[in-house]
Design a protein around this motif. Structure first.
Motif, mmCIF file in Angstrom:
data_model
loop_
_atom_site.group_PDB
_atom_site.id
_atom_site.type_symbol
_atom_site.label_atom_id
_atom_site.label_comp_id
_atom_site.label_asym_id
_atom_site.label_seq_id
_atom_site.Cartn_x
_atom_site.Cartn_y
_atom_site.Cartn_z
ATOM 1 N N LYS A 69 43.921 59.551 10.660
ATOM 2 C CA LYS A 69 44.707 60.093 11.676
ATOM 3 C C LYS A 69 44.778 58.982 12.685
ATOM 4 C CE LYS A 69 46.216 64.241 10.598
ATOM 5 N NZ LYS A 69 47.653 64.560 10.609
ATOM 6 N N GLY A 70 45.920 58.936 13.376
ATOM 7 C CA GLY A 70 45.962 58.106 14.732
ATOM 8 C C GLY A 70 44.916 57.917 15.868
ATOM 9 N N THR A 71 44.242 59.204 15.807
ATOM 10 C CA THR A 71 43.211 59.330 16.801
ATOM 11 C C THR A 71 42.007 58.423 16.426
ATOM 12 O OG1 THR A 71 42.819 61.283 15.370
ATOM 13 C CG2 THR A 71 43.859 61.664 17.432
ATOM 14 N N GLU A 72 41.792 58.095 14.967
ATOM 15 C CA GLU A 72 40.655 57.378 14.671
ATOM 16 C C GLU A 72 40.995 55.931 14.732
ATOM 17 O OE1 GLU A 72 39.231 58.594 10.725
ATOM 18 O OE2 GLU A 72 40.918 60.246 10.798
ATOM 19 N N LEU A 73 42.438 55.522 15.239
ATOM 20 C CA LEU A 73 42.570 54.227 15.410
ATOM 21 C C LEU A 73 42.479 53.816 17.074
ATOM 22 C CD1 LEU A 73 45.677 53.760 13.318
ATOM 23 C CD2 LEU A 73 43.442 53.220 12.756
ATOM 24 N N VAL A 74 42.708 54.876 17.570
ATOM 25 C CA VAL A 74 42.651 54.876 19.248
ATOM 26 C C VAL A 74 41.206 54.028 19.634
ATOM 27 C CG1 VAL A 74 42.626 56.075 21.487
ATOM 28 C CG2 VAL A 74 44.349 56.912 19.560
ATOM 29 N N GLY A 75 41.299 52.985 20.384
ATOM 30 C CA GLY A 75 40.312 52.490 21.067
ATOM 31 C C GLY A 75 39.978 51.152 20.332
ATOM 32 N N MET A 76 40.209 51.135 19.159
ATOM 33 C CA MET A 76 40.091 49.955 18.405
ATOM 34 C C MET A 76 40.650 48.728 19.073
ATOM 35 S SD MET A 76 40.357 51.046 14.487
ATOM 36 C CE MET A 76 40.188 49.310 13.755
ATOM 37 N N LYS A 77 39.994 47.405 19.040
ATOM 38 C CA LYS A 77 40.531 46.311 19.476
ATOM 39 C C LYS A 77 41.247 45.447 18.516
ATOM 40 C CE LYS A 77 37.319 46.564 23.459
ATOM 41 N NZ LYS A 77 36.242 45.802 24.308
ATOM 42 N N TYR A 78 41.915 44.447 19.365
ATOM 43 C CA TYR A 78 42.610 43.537 18.328
ATOM 44 C C TYR A 78 42.832 42.102 18.960
ATOM 45 C CZ TYR A 78 46.878 44.593 20.949
ATOM 46 O OH TYR A 78 47.740 44.578 22.118
ATOM 47 N N GLU A 79 43.017 41.205 18.300
ATOM 48 C CA GLU A 79 43.322 39.872 18.790
ATOM 49 C C GLU A 79 44.819 39.624 19.041
ATOM 50 O OE1 GLU A 79 41.852 36.865 16.129
ATOM 51 O OE2 GLU A 79 39.747 37.949 15.816
ATOM 52 N N PRO A 80 45.227 39.179 20.117
ATOM 53 C CA PRO A 80 46.342 39.068 20.648
ATOM 54 C C PRO A 80 47.200 37.730 19.875
ATOM 55 C CG PRO A 80 45.159 37.916 22.217
ATOM 56 C CD PRO A 80 44.377 38.633 21.416
ATOM 57 N N VAL A 81 48.254 37.828 19.663
ATOM 58 C CA VAL A 81 49.044 36.903 18.761
ATOM 59 C C VAL A 81 49.599 35.632 19.768
ATOM 60 C CG1 VAL A 81 50.140 38.390 17.205
ATOM 61 C CG2 VAL A 81 51.448 38.011 19.164
ATOM 62 N N PHE A 82 49.524 35.791 21.142
ATOM 63 C CA PHE A 82 49.833 34.773 21.992
ATOM 64 C C PHE A 82 48.630 34.821 23.312
ATOM 65 C CE2 PHE A 82 54.068 35.513 20.365
ATOM 66 C CZ PHE A 82 54.471 34.289 19.956
ATOM 67 N N THR A 83 48.102 33.873 23.550
ATOM 68 C CA THR A 83 47.023 33.693 24.484
ATOM 69 C C THR A 83 47.698 32.876 25.713
ATOM 70 O OG1 THR A 83 45.866 32.290 23.263
ATOM 71 C CG2 THR A 83 45.251 34.596 22.989
ATOM 72 N N PHE A 84 48.819 32.872 26.254
ATOM 73 C CA PHE A 84 49.317 31.919 27.297
ATOM 74 C C PHE A 84 48.285 32.269 28.628
ATOM 75 C CE2 PHE A 84 53.145 32.466 24.811
ATOM 76 C CZ PHE A 84 53.019 31.072 24.110
ATOM 77 N N VAL A 85 48.024 33.383 28.846
ATOM 78 C CA VAL A 85 47.164 33.789 30.186
ATOM 79 C C VAL A 85 46.304 34.915 29.697
ATOM 80 C CG1 VAL A 85 48.917 33.175 31.494
ATOM 81 C CG2 VAL A 85 48.618 35.775 30.873
ATOM 82 N N ASN A 86 45.219 34.695 30.482
ATOM 83 C CA ASN A 86 44.364 36.147 30.177
ATOM 84 C C ASN A 86 44.445 37.132 31.198
ATOM 85 O OD1 ASN A 86 41.941 37.286 29.958
ATOM 86 N ND2 ASN A 86 40.415 35.841 30.600
ATOM 87 N N PRO A 87 44.781 38.410 30.500
ATOM 88 C CA PRO A 87 45.264 39.281 31.104
ATOM 89 C C PRO A 87 44.076 40.103 31.978
ATOM 90 C CG PRO A 87 45.172 40.033 28.759
ATOM 91 C CD PRO A 87 44.831 38.473 29.085
ATOM 92 N N GLY A 88 42.813 39.916 31.479
ATOM 93 C CA GLY A 88 41.786 40.556 32.003
ATOM 94 C C GLY A 88 41.241 41.818 31.193
#
Length: 226
Positions: free
Chosen positions: A133-152
Motif C-alpha cells: 500500500k502507499g502507506t508503506e512507501l511514505v517516509g522512504m527516501k530517494y536521490e534527486p535527479v538534479f542537484t543544482f542546489v542543496n535544499p536542506g
C-alpha cells in the motif's frame, strides 16, 4: 483608506503574517495576475504539454527506482518530494531485460509495462517482487535527479497525497512545492523545502547549469532529454 484600516486591524490582532503563496504570473510583465484577469474572455489557449516518466533512485537500493510522472518537466530541478496515495496499491517489479526494479501503482501496470507485455508477461520479462500500500512507501527516501542546489533537511522523501490518482501516469507524482497550489499545500503539511528555480522573467536561474536562462517551456525539452 478603508483597506489600510482593515489591514491595520489585522496587524494589531496578529492575523497578518509573511508567507509564500502560489500566484498566477506574467513573465512578460514580471508581475502576478489576479484570478479576475485570467478569467477574462479568450485568456486560455489550448496546447500540448509533454508527459514524462522519471526514474527517481531509491536511497540505499541498487538499481531500484520510484517511477514518477509529470507534465511540467521544467519543475524537476525544484523537486523536493514524491507523492503517493496512501490507500492505493503499488507494485515492485524487476524488468529482466534491464535489471531495473520499478515501483509504481499496480493499476497502471498495463500502461507502464506495455513495452514488456504487462504484469502477465511472465518472469522471463517481468518479475513481481512485491506488492504494498502507499502507506508503506511514505517516509522512504530517494536521490534527486538534479542537484543544482542543496535544499536542506527534509527533502527527497515520499509523502502521502490524497489527490494522487491512477487515472494516468504512474500513481507517483513529482512534487515541487514552489509550483502549484497542491504542491505547496503538501510541502507545508509534510515539511518539504520550497525550492525556487525560476526568475521573474520565467527563465531558469543561472545555477541551473546548461538550462540556465532558458524560458521554462523552452527548458521542457532539454530537461526531458537529460
Amino acid at each position: 483608506e478603508s483597506v489600510w484600516w482593515v489591514f491595520s486591524e489585522l496587524h494589531k490582532k496578529e492575523l497578518a503574517y509573511r508567507g509564500t503563496r502560489v500566484s498566477l504570473f506574467c513573465p512578460r510583465c514580471s508581475t502576478s495576475l489576479s484570478n479576475f484577469e485570467i478569467a477574462m474572455g479568450n485568456s486560455y489557449v489550448d496546447r500540448e504539454d509533454p508527459a514524462v516518466f522519471v526514474k527517481f533512485p531509491v536511497a540505499g537500493e541498487e538499481k531500484t527506482f520510484f517511477l514518477a510522472w509529470t507534465t511540467t518537466p521544467w519543475t524537476l530541478p525544484a523537486n523536493t518530494g514524491l507523492a503517493v496515495n496512501p490507500d492505493m496499491g503499488y507494485v515492485k517489479v524487476k524488468i529482466q531485460e534491464t535489471g531495473d526494479v520499478l515501483i509504481f501503482a499496480e493499476s497502471r501496470a498495463e500502461e507502464v509495462l506495455k513495452e514488456w507485455g504487462g504484469l502477465e508477461a511472465g518472469v522471463a520479462k517481468v518479475l513481481v517482487l512485491g506488492r504494498m500500500k502507499g502507506t508503506e512507501l511514505v517516509g522512504m527516501k530517494y536521490e534527486p535527479v538534479f542537484t543544482f542546489v542543496n535544499p536542506g533537511e527534509g527533502a527527497f522523501r515520499v509523502v502521502p497525497g490524497a489527490h494522487v490518482t491512477a487515472d494516468d501516469g504512474t500513481g507517483i507524482v513529482h512534487t515541487a512545492p514552489a509550483y502549484g497550489e497542491e504542491d505547496l499545500q503538501m510541502g507545508r503539511e509534510h515539511g518539504l523545502p520550497i525550492l525556487h528555480m525560476v526568475d521573474e522573467e520565467g527563465k531558469m536561474f543561472p545555477v541551473c547549469g546548461k538550462f540556465a536562462g532558458l524560458p521554462i517551456k523552452t527548458a521542457d525539452a532539454p530537461i526531458t532529454q537529460d
